[in-house]
Design a protein around this motif. Structure first.
Motif, PDB file in Angstrom:
ATOM      1  N   CYS A 101       4.694  -2.786 -11.499  1.00 55.71           N
ATOM      2  CA  CYS A 101       3.820  -2.715 -10.308  1.00 55.71           C
ATOM      3  C   CYS A 101       3.027  -4.007 -10.146  1.00 55.71           C
ATOM      4  CB  CYS A 101       2.819  -1.573 -10.429  1.00 55.71           C
ATOM      5  SG  CYS A 101       3.495   0.072 -10.403  1.00 55.71           S
ATOM      6  N   GLU A 115       0.806  -1.220   0.000  1.00 55.62           N
ATOM      7  CA  GLU A 115       0.000   0.000   0.000  1.00 55.62           C
ATOM      8  C   GLU A 115       0.842   1.273   0.000  1.00 55.62           C
ATOM      9  OE1 GLU A 115      -2.667  -0.196   3.254  1.00 55.62           O
ATOM     10  OE2 GLU A 115      -3.702  -1.948   2.489  1.00 55.62           O
ATOM     11  N   HIS A 116       1.986   1.242   0.663  1.00 54.27           N
ATOM     12  CA  HIS A 116       2.787   2.453   0.805  1.00 54.27           C
ATOM     13  C   HIS A 116       4.015   2.481  -0.106  1.00 54.27           C
ATOM     14  CE1 HIS A 116       0.293   3.432   4.213  1.00 54.27           C
ATOM     15  NE2 HIS A 116       0.540   2.237   4.725  1.00 54.27           N
ATOM     16  N   PRO A 149       1.560   4.347  -6.996  1.00 54.79           N
ATOM     17  CA  PRO A 149       1.502   3.357  -5.915  1.00 54.79           C
ATOM     18  C   PRO A 149       1.482   1.932  -6.481  1.00 54.79           C
ATOM     19  CG  PRO A 149      -0.190   5.046  -5.653  1.00 54.79           C
ATOM     20  CD  PRO A 149       0.407   5.248  -6.996  1.00 54.79           C
ATOM     21  N   SER A 168       0.232  -0.606  -5.188  1.00 55.19           N
ATOM     22  CA  SER A 168      -1.068  -1.238  -4.941  1.00 55.19           C
ATOM     23  C   SER A 168      -2.054  -1.000  -6.083  1.00 55.19           C
ATOM     24  CB  SER A 168      -1.663  -0.736  -3.631  1.00 55.19           C
ATOM     25  OG  SER A 168      -1.857   0.662  -3.683  1.00 55.19           O
ATOM     26  N   ILE A 173       6.051   2.920  -3.620  1.00 55.56           N
ATOM     27  CA  ILE A 173       5.968   3.693  -4.861  1.00 55.56           C
ATOM     28  C   ILE A 173       6.843   3.007  -5.906  1.00 55.56           C
ATOM     29  CG2 ILE A 173       6.404   5.932  -5.946  1.00 55.56           C
ATOM     30  CD1 ILE A 173       4.155   5.972  -3.856  1.00 55.56           C
TER      31      ILE A 173
END
Length: 61
Positions: free
Chosen positions: A23, A4-5, A14, A16, A7
């Protein structure tokens, strides 16, 4: 650890959200690894069980 946090260095979004393939790959890897034992732990458990079975079968006969 959750994503979640984090980058992404590739798209600066993000992790997430999964904006790019980097990602999505990292998110999938993080969620897959938290689901259970790691491969090395599974191998260690299997070897321990095999050694225990071998020991028991040799002491019985």
């Amino acid at each position: 650890m959750c994503c979640e946090h984090l980058i992404c260095a590739n798209c600066a979004g993000p992790v997430s959200e999964g904006r790019c393939s980097v990602c999505r790959g990292q998110r999938a890897q993080m969620h897959h690894e938290t689901g259970g034992l790691s491969f090395s732990a599974m191998v260690a458990v299997l070897l321990t069980l095999l050694i225990a079975v071998a020991f028991l079968t040799t002491t019985i006969h």
